[in-house]
Design an enzyme around this catalytic site. Sequence first.
Site, PDB file in Angstrom:
ATOM      1  CG  HIS A 198      -1.963  -1.063   1.206  1.00 12.01           C
ATOM      2  ND1 HIS A 198      -2.871  -1.213   0.186  1.00 12.01           N
ATOM      3  CD2 HIS A 198      -2.241  -2.058   2.093  1.00 12.01           C
ATOM      4  CE1 HIS A 198      -3.671  -2.236   0.443  1.00 12.01           C
ATOM      5  NE2 HIS A 198      -3.299  -2.782   1.585  1.00 12.01           N
TER       6      HIS A 198
ATOM      7  CD  GLU B 278      -3.618  -8.696   5.412  1.00 12.84           C
ATOM      8  OE1 GLU B 278      -3.658  -7.541   5.863  1.00 12.84           O
ATOM      9  OE2 GLU B 278      -2.869  -9.017   4.458  1.00 12.84           O
TER      10      GLU B 278
ATOM     11  CG  ASP C 170      -7.017  -5.617   5.261  1.00 12.77           C
ATOM     12  OD1 ASP C 170      -7.998  -5.022   4.776  1.00 12.77           O
ATOM     13  OD2 ASP C 170      -5.892  -5.576   4.745  1.00 12.77           O
TER      14      ASP C 170
END
Length: 254
Positions: free
Chosen positions: A46, A147, A173
Site C-alpha cells: 500500500h 488479516e 483488515d
Amino acid sequence: MKAAEFASKVRSGATVLGYWAVLDSPVSTERIARLGYDYVALDAQHGLMGYSGWLHGLMAIDASGQAAGLVRVPANNATYIGQALDAGAAGVIVPLVNTAEEAAAAVRSVRYPPHGNRSYGPMRSALRIGPKPADADAAVLCLVMIETPEGLANVEEICSVPGVDGVYIGPSDLCIAVGGKYPNDPDVAEEFDAALVRIRTVAQDAGIVAAIHTASGEIARARIAEGFTFITVASDLTHLEAAAVQHLDEARGR
C-alpha cells in the site's frame, strides 16, 4: 543490525520494535532508521513506492548501521519476494495469506533449493546476507499476514507450516474480517480482541512470532504487555501529517 543477528533475536522471542515507511523518501527513512528501532519495514503493498523505492529504502536503512530492513511485498508472489530479498531485505512480510498451502508457498519463495524455489541472483543482498544459499536461508525472515476471515479460520494450520517465522496481524483488515464496517469499528471490538488473543496464542503455542501493527507507541506498549514480541509503530506519512497539524494549530492558537 545484521540480518542474521536480527533473525536470531526475533526467533529467540525477544521483543523487537519497528517502524513503517510508506513514502519513497530514502533520506527520511535513513534518519528514522538511526533512532533506535530494531527494524524499518517498507510497505510495497500500500506504500507509495515502486521497486526502486524498495532498493533505495533498504540502502538507506543499511546506511544507518542500526536497524534491519524489511519489505511488506505487494502479494504472495515468488517474483516480488525474490526481488525484495535480492535488494537486501532481511525478511519479508507477506500479505493476505489464507491457507497453510499459501503460507508454504511464501516459505518456498524465501528459501533457496532444496528447501524452496528462490532463484539465485542476490545482486545487492550478497554484500551483507549470504551469499551462500544456506547462510541466506538462515538469515532472512518469513512473516505471513493474518488479516482475512479465511486466514483467521486457518490460523492453526498456517502457524504449523515449517519455515514460517511468524504471523503478522494487519489490524485494519482483521477488523473488517471479523465484521467491522471500517477499521477500528467499535461495534466489533469484542470480536476483534478475541481474534487478537487467538492469533497470538496459536502463534506462541507453535513456537513462532506473534507480530502486529499499531497506530502509536501507547498502543505498542499495550500489545507488548499482552505478549506480542514483534511490534510496528505507525508510519512516516501519518506522523508527518500529525506533526504538521499540531504545529499549525499551535501557530494559530487553536
